[in-house]
Write a protein that holds these residues in place. Structure first.
Motif, PDB file in Angstrom:
ATOM      1  N   ASP A 107       0.837  -1.200   0.000  1.00 25.41           N
ATOM      2  CA  ASP A 107       0.000   0.000   0.000  1.00 25.41           C
ATOM      3  C   ASP A 107       0.874   1.254   0.000  1.00 25.41           C
ATOM      4  O   ASP A 107       0.594   2.221  -0.730  1.00 25.41           O
ATOM      5  N   TRP A 108       1.952   1.251   0.803  1.00 29.24           N
ATOM      6  CA  TRP A 108       2.880   2.387   0.846  1.00 29.24           C
ATOM      7  C   TRP A 108       3.516   2.607  -0.527  1.00 29.24           C
ATOM      8  O   TRP A 108       3.636   3.750  -0.993  1.00 29.24           O
ATOM      9  N   VAL A 109       3.908   1.518  -1.168  1.00 25.53           N
ATOM     10  CA  VAL A 109       4.510   1.615  -2.501  1.00 25.53           C
ATOM     11  C   VAL A 109       3.536   2.260  -3.478  1.00 25.53           C
ATOM     12  O   VAL A 109       3.901   3.165  -4.248  1.00 25.53           O
ATOM     13  N   GLN A 110       2.289   1.831  -3.465  1.00 20.67           N
ATOM     14  CA  GLN A 110       1.309   2.386  -4.394  1.00 20.67           C
ATOM     15  C   GLN A 110       1.084   3.873  -4.161  1.00 20.67           C
ATOM     16  O   GLN A 110       0.919   4.648  -5.117  1.00 20.67           O
ATOM     17  N   ARG A 111       1.101   4.282  -2.904  1.00 22.33           N
ATOM     18  CA  ARG A 111       0.914   5.703  -2.606  1.00 22.33           C
ATOM     19  C   ARG A 111       2.113   6.527  -3.071  1.00 22.33           C
ATOM     20  O   ARG A 111       1.958   7.641  -3.573  1.00 22.33           O
ATOM     21  N   GLN A 112       3.308   5.984  -2.904  1.00 24.36           N
ATOM     22  CA  GLN A 112       4.495   6.675  -3.400  1.00 24.36           C
ATOM     23  C   GLN A 112       4.479   6.761  -4.926  1.00 24.36           C
ATOM     24  O   GLN A 112       4.807   7.804  -5.513  1.00 24.36           O
ATOM     25  N   VAL A 113       4.121   5.661  -5.572  1.00 20.14           N
ATOM     26  CA  VAL A 113       4.071   5.627  -7.034  1.00 20.14           C
ATOM     27  C   VAL A 113       3.090   6.670  -7.555  1.00 20.14           C
ATOM     28  O   VAL A 113       3.373   7.373  -8.548  1.00 20.14           O
ATOM     29  N   LYS A 114       1.960   6.805  -6.907  1.00 19.93           N
ATOM     30  CA  LYS A 114       0.934   7.760  -7.335  1.00 19.93           C
ATOM     31  C   LYS A 114       1.470   9.189  -7.284  1.00 19.93           C
ATOM     32  O   LYS A 114       1.279   9.978  -8.231  1.00 19.93           O
ATOM     33  N   VAL A 115       2.156   9.533  -6.203  1.00 21.35           N
ATOM     34  CA  VAL A 115       2.696  10.889  -6.058  1.00 21.35           C
ATOM     35  C   VAL A 115       3.776  11.156  -7.106  1.00 21.35           C
ATOM     36  O   VAL A 115       3.797  12.207  -7.755  1.00 21.35           O
ATOM     37  N   THR A 116       4.674  10.185  -7.291  1.00 22.46           N
ATOM     38  CA  THR A 116       5.768  10.362  -8.252  1.00 22.46           C
ATOM     39  C   THR A 116       5.243  10.457  -9.674  1.00 22.46           C
ATOM     40  O   THR A 116       5.674  11.320 -10.455  1.00 22.46           O
ATOM     41  N   ASN A 117       4.332   9.580 -10.027  1.00 18.92           N
ATOM     42  CA  ASN A 117       3.774   9.604 -11.388  1.00 18.92           C
ATOM     43  C   ASN A 117       3.071  10.925 -11.681  1.00 18.92           C
ATOM     44  O   ASN A 117       3.157  11.457 -12.794  1.00 18.92           O
ATOM     45  N   LYS A 118       2.356  11.447 -10.693  1.00 15.20           N
ATOM     46  CA  LYS A 118       1.669  12.734 -10.878  1.00 15.20           C
ATOM     47  C   LYS A 118       2.692  13.840 -11.132  1.00 15.20           C
ATOM     48  O   LYS A 118       2.523  14.655 -12.050  1.00 15.20           O
ATOM     49  N   TYR A 119       3.737  13.870 -10.341  1.00 17.25           N
ATOM     50  CA  TYR A 119       4.758  14.910 -10.490  1.00 17.25           C
ATOM     51  C   TYR A 119       5.407  14.837 -11.872  1.00 17.25           C
ATOM     52  O   TYR A 119       5.513  15.844 -12.587  1.00 17.25           O
ATOM     53  N   LEU A 120       5.838  13.639 -12.264  1.00 19.90           N
ATOM     54  CA  LEU A 120       6.531  13.484 -13.544  1.00 19.90           C
ATOM     55  C   LEU A 120       5.612  13.777 -14.724  1.00 19.90           C
ATOM     56  O   LEU A 120       6.044  14.350 -15.731  1.00 19.90           O
ATOM     57  N   SER A 121       4.353  13.392 -14.608  1.00 24.07           N
ATOM     58  CA  SER A 121       3.414  13.598 -15.719  1.00 24.07           C
ATOM     59  C   SER A 121       3.139  15.073 -15.981  1.00 24.07           C
ATOM     60  O   SER A 121       2.712  15.438 -17.081  1.00 24.07           O
ATOM     61  N   GLU A 122       3.377  15.919 -14.998  1.00 17.09           N
ATOM     62  CA  GLU A 122       3.096  17.341 -15.141  1.00 17.09           C
ATOM     63  C   GLU A 122       4.292  18.138 -15.665  1.00 17.09           C
ATOM     64  O   GLU A 122       4.187  19.346 -15.883  1.00 17.09           O
ATOM     65  N   ILE A 123       5.414  17.467 -15.881  1.00 13.29           N
ATOM     66  CA  ILE A 123       6.563  18.150 -16.487  1.00 13.29           C
ATOM     67  C   ILE A 123       6.284  18.282 -17.977  1.00 13.29           C
ATOM     68  O   ILE A 123       6.110  17.276 -18.674  1.00 13.29           O
ATOM     69  N   PRO A 124       6.235  19.489 -18.515  1.00 14.15           N
ATOM     70  CA  PRO A 124       5.685  19.694 -19.868  1.00 14.15           C
ATOM     71  C   PRO A 124       6.486  19.058 -20.996  1.00 14.15           C
ATOM     72  O   PRO A 124       5.925  18.764 -22.047  1.00 14.15           O
ATOM     73  N   PHE A 125       7.776  18.856 -20.819  1.00 19.35           N
ATOM     74  CA  PHE A 125       8.603  18.344 -21.909  1.00 19.35           C
ATOM     75  C   PHE A 125       8.982  16.872 -21.725  1.00 19.35           C
ATOM     76  O   PHE A 125       9.839  16.363 -22.436  1.00 19.35           O
ATOM     77  N   ARG A 126       8.340  16.206 -20.799  1.00 17.69           N
ATOM     78  CA  ARG A 126       8.645  14.789 -20.560  1.00 17.69           C
ATOM     79  C   ARG A 126       8.426  13.942 -21.809  1.00 17.69           C
ATOM     80  O   ARG A 126       9.274  13.109 -22.178  1.00 17.69           O
ATOM     81  N   ASP A 127       7.296  14.143 -22.494  1.00 14.62           N
ATOM     82  CA  ASP A 127       6.993  13.341 -23.682  1.00 14.62           C
ATOM     83  C   ASP A 127       7.977  13.618 -24.813  1.00 14.62           C
ATOM     84  O   ASP A 127       8.333  12.708 -25.569  1.00 14.62           O
ATOM     85  N   ARG A 128       8.427  14.873 -24.936  1.00 15.91           N
ATOM     86  CA  ARG A 128       9.395  15.197 -25.991  1.00 15.91           C
ATOM     87  C   ARG A 128      10.706  14.449 -25.757  1.00 15.91           C
ATOM     88  O   ARG A 128      11.332  13.959 -26.706  1.00 15.91           O
ATOM     89  N   LEU A 129      11.134  14.346 -24.505  1.00 15.37           N
ATOM     90  CA  LEU A 129      12.350  13.595 -24.194  1.00 15.37           C
ATOM     91  C   LEU A 129      12.179  12.118 -24.535  1.00 15.37           C
ATOM     92  O   LEU A 129      13.083  11.487 -25.090  1.00 15.37           O
ATOM     93  N   LYS A 130      11.010  11.588 -24.225  1.00 14.03           N
ATOM     94  CA  LYS A 130      10.759  10.179 -24.539  1.00 14.03           C
ATOM     95  C   LYS A 130      10.772   9.961 -26.046  1.00 14.03           C
ATOM     96  O   LYS A 130      11.318   8.959 -26.540  1.00 14.03           O
TER      97      LYS A 130
END
Length: 708
Positions: A63-86
């Motif tokens: 459960d702790w892992v899932q909560r950490q993953v949720k926070v990290t994924n939200k942060y990374l997804s909001e970086i505007p140029f993440r998809d361009r790097l990928k």
């Protein structure tokens, strides 16, 4: 001041920092429960409030892992140029890659990746000009690419190929066997194999190493004890395999067996840590082992048999290594004979052909190839395509043809065919990459440590870079276990370099760049030298005008993750971004999980002496995070199937950092699923991981890639 210049400068700064205005905010971290666990070491109480995170199978940890993953994924997804790097990583990754060929009997075997395949494919052909066919495609073993080929070994006449696979990144291996002529998979299936080679005895079977099956639920965490060596005959069930060697007394030893060139004897290497080994020899049908060396004070590797003598690569009385000959009938170490003497450069490996020995030397972490005859006389040096790294020397004992790979930071991996007799060289494979290496340069710089040691740095960047102290810089380090990260092509660096980034590989103490002395200079009670060397590297690149503390990102994995955890605690103001991956973060308890006990040769153990405990406690990353300190933006990387450095290290580290750090820089953990310590990770997962790493780094430096 010219106002037009001022306006242009302000607009440029606005471009650089605009990403901060439209990206993610400082995240809100999940609450992490604390417990009252306290250990006592030599009268010192050491709290371990996140001990419960060591149980990665518990529902609470999941459960702790899932909560950490949720926070990290939200942060990374909001970086505007993440998809361009990928997108860019996907573009540059998509090129054909090929390994050096292995020849057995009439067959040639080699590995190839067409660009974006998750795993390399094994091909075979009859002779140099034969028609290629796929022998094994690991991409068909799973839908998501998480089953990886770990190793393969072909019987001497090319009849069979034994291969091992890993599932989900685990160090556990399963061995299967293929009929090379038909491609048919046989019924052979071996389990609970780990840290093992595969060495054929003729065409009927091979030797390998394995453990007893662990208890259910403890496969990824239990301590690996009592490794045993077995002989498997083709067609038999694993339960029928013949026990070759087991030490019933010393549980914490590993053993690797190799059959000699004549299929007559077994060469057995035993280890108590990641360096130094014993060396025993036994006739195949005998039960008596002849002792060559049981001191566990030397590193010795069997190279092959020359004129009835065993040639070995060893650091016995030669910290930069030499070649010695052993009489297998009377192999005691005091009777070994020197063939190739120790030089000033480090002898990294030797390949034997029909009439020659090809010696691979390291000179300041770069490669040099020298050719010797079988009397130990140096004949000539092979001219390499440039300064860089040689890999995968391949020869057979039937002729004098050598295959090797070569690459450098700006030269993608080539495969070269070299005739040792005529000295003719031919590039047989050269990839086409969407990257112009001619636009980049590599400098080798030496910095002087406080004790006078000259620490080499490889510095890579675009030609014509301005030394204005404002370039983004990625500083990489490892510093342990005699490991050397030589200069080589890494497609993952392209987005960094083409966006004006500087890459620095610091060859700090603890590695093997200058032999065993350099290694031992960064172990146990000398470990602080490793951290000091890395900190010095950061200070010197600032002093040289490359960058400043607001533009330095640091990166390292495994032992390199420990390095980052330690230096960030000691000099947090020196770095803007920290990217520790699969790091050893709890130095008091690392030996209690899987193969961790084997690292004591480099680290020492908290239970061996009070002095060692206090030294480890003084730099252990988890135990030295302080409140009220401004830590760098931190993205920790780990994986759920890492049974080398269990994810509990990273879990406890990030939980402690999130508890004690109250600043604005994000401190997050990225937890990969169905992946392990790194080997065999599918290309699709690698691209996503690297894109996230760069997105996090650029954003927290206030830079937007492909936009300045």
């Amino acid at each position: 001041m010219n106002y037009r210049i001022l306006i242009v400068s302000l607009l440029a700064m606005a471009t650089l920092f605009s990403c901060k205005d439209k990206g993610p905010d400082t995240p809100e971290y999940p609450e992490t429960k604390k417990v009252d666990t306290v250990d006592v070491y030599y009268g010192t109480e050491v709290p371990d409030p996140y001990r419960w995170l060591e149980d990665d199978q518990s529902e609470e940890t999941k459960d702790w892992v899932q909560r950490q993953v949720k926070v990290t994924n939200k942060y990374l997804s909001e970086i505007p140029f993440r998809d361009r790097l990928k997108e860019r990583l996907t573009e540059v990754w998509n090129y054909e890659k090929q390994g050096t060929p292995v020849r057995k009997g009439k067959y040639w075997f080699f590995m190839r990746n067409n660009g974006l395949q998750n795993q390399y494919v094994v091909y075979v052909k009859e002779g140099e000009d034969g028609e290629e066919r796929v022998l094994l495609d690991p991409n068909k073993l799973s839908d998501d690419g998480t089953v990886a080929l770990s190793d393969y070994a072909v019987s001497e006449d090319g009849t069979y190929m034994a291969y091992s696979i890993s599932r989900g990144g685990s160090d556990w291996r399963e061995i299967y066997v293929l009929d090379v002529a038909t491609g048919e998979q046989l019924d052979d299936h071996l389990e609970w194999v780990k840290f093992s080679g595969i060495s054929w005895m003729g065409e009927k079977g091979f030797v390998y190493s394995r453990y007893d099956a662990p208890a259910q639920g403890e496969e990824l965490t239990n301590v690996n004890e009592f490794q045993q060596v077995y002989y498997h005959q083709i067609g038999d069930e694993q339960s029928q395999d013949e026990l070759i060697y087991k030490d019933p007394v010393n549980a914490l030893r590993n053993f690797t067996a190799e059959v000699d060139d004549d299929n007559k004897n077994i060469v057995l290497s035993g280890s108590e840590s990641t360096s130094n080994n014993s060396f025993l020899i036994r006739e195949w049908n005998s039960e008596e082992w002849a002792v060559a060396d049981t001191s566990f004070e030397n590193n010795t590797v069997y190279l092959g048999t020359v004129n009835g003598k065993y040639w070995v690569l060893t650091d016995f009385d030669a910290p930069r290594y030499r070649v010695m000959a052993i009489n297998p009938e009377n192999p005691a170490i005091d009777l070994w004979e020197e063939v190739v003497a120790e030089k000033g450069d480090v002898l990294n490996g030797v390949a034997l052909s029909e009439n020659y020995a090809v010696a691979h030397y390291m000179v300041d972490a770069e490669s040099k190839l020298l050719v010797f005859d079988f009397f130990g006389k140096e004949l000539y040096e092979i001219e390499l395509p440039g300064r860089g790294s040689v890999g995968a020397l391949r020869t057979t004992r039937e002729d004098d043809e050598l295959f090797y790979s070569f690459d450098s930071y700006n030269v993608p991996g080539q495969v070269i065919d070299f005739n040792l007799e005529t000295r003719e060289s031919d590039i047989i494979f050269e990839p086409e990459v969407d990257f112009d290496g001619d636009n980049y340069e590599t400098r080798l710089v030496f910095i002087e440590a406080e004790d006078g040691a000259q620490v080499p740095l490889h510095i890579v960047h675009k030609k014509g870079i301005e030394l204005d102290g404002n370039n983004p810089l990625m500083l990489y380090g490892y510093g342990g276990f005699n490991v050397v990260y030589s200069p080589g092509f890494d497609v993952r660096l392209i987005p960094w370099l083409e966006n004006g980034g500087v890459y620095v590989n610091a060859h700090i103490r603890g590695g093997g760049e200058y032999g065993e002395d350099w290694h031992q200079g960064g172990t146990k009670l000398n470990k602080q030298r490793v951290f000091d060397d890395f900190i010095l590297a950061a200070e010197k690149v600032i002093e040289m005008g490359y960058t400043n503390a607001d533009k330095i990102a640091i990166r390292g994995g495994s032992n390199g993750g420990l390095l980052l955890g330690a230096v960030v605690n000691q000099r947090p103001e020196l770095f803007q971004v920290s990217l520790p991956a699969v790091g050893v973060m709890d130095m008091l308890r690392y030996h209690k999980f899987t193969i961790g006990w084997a690292w004591a040769g480099d680290y020492g153990r908290s239970d061996e002496s009070e002095e060692m405990f206090r030294y480890l406690y003084g730099y252990s990353p988890v135990h030295n995070i302080k409140s009220g300190v401004d830590y760098p933006a931190t993205l920790v990387f780990t994986a759920d199937h890492d049974d080398r450095v269990v994810p509990a290290h990273s879990f406890k580290y990030i939980a402690t950092l999130q508890e004690k750090y109250k600043g604005e820089n994000p401190v997050l953990i990225r937890i990969e699923t169905k992946a392990g310590h790194g080997a065999g990770k599918p290309v699709s997962k690698q691209i996503e991981e690297v894109a996230d790493m760069y997105a996090f780094t650029f954003y927290n430096m206030g830079l937007e890639p492909y936009n300045w």
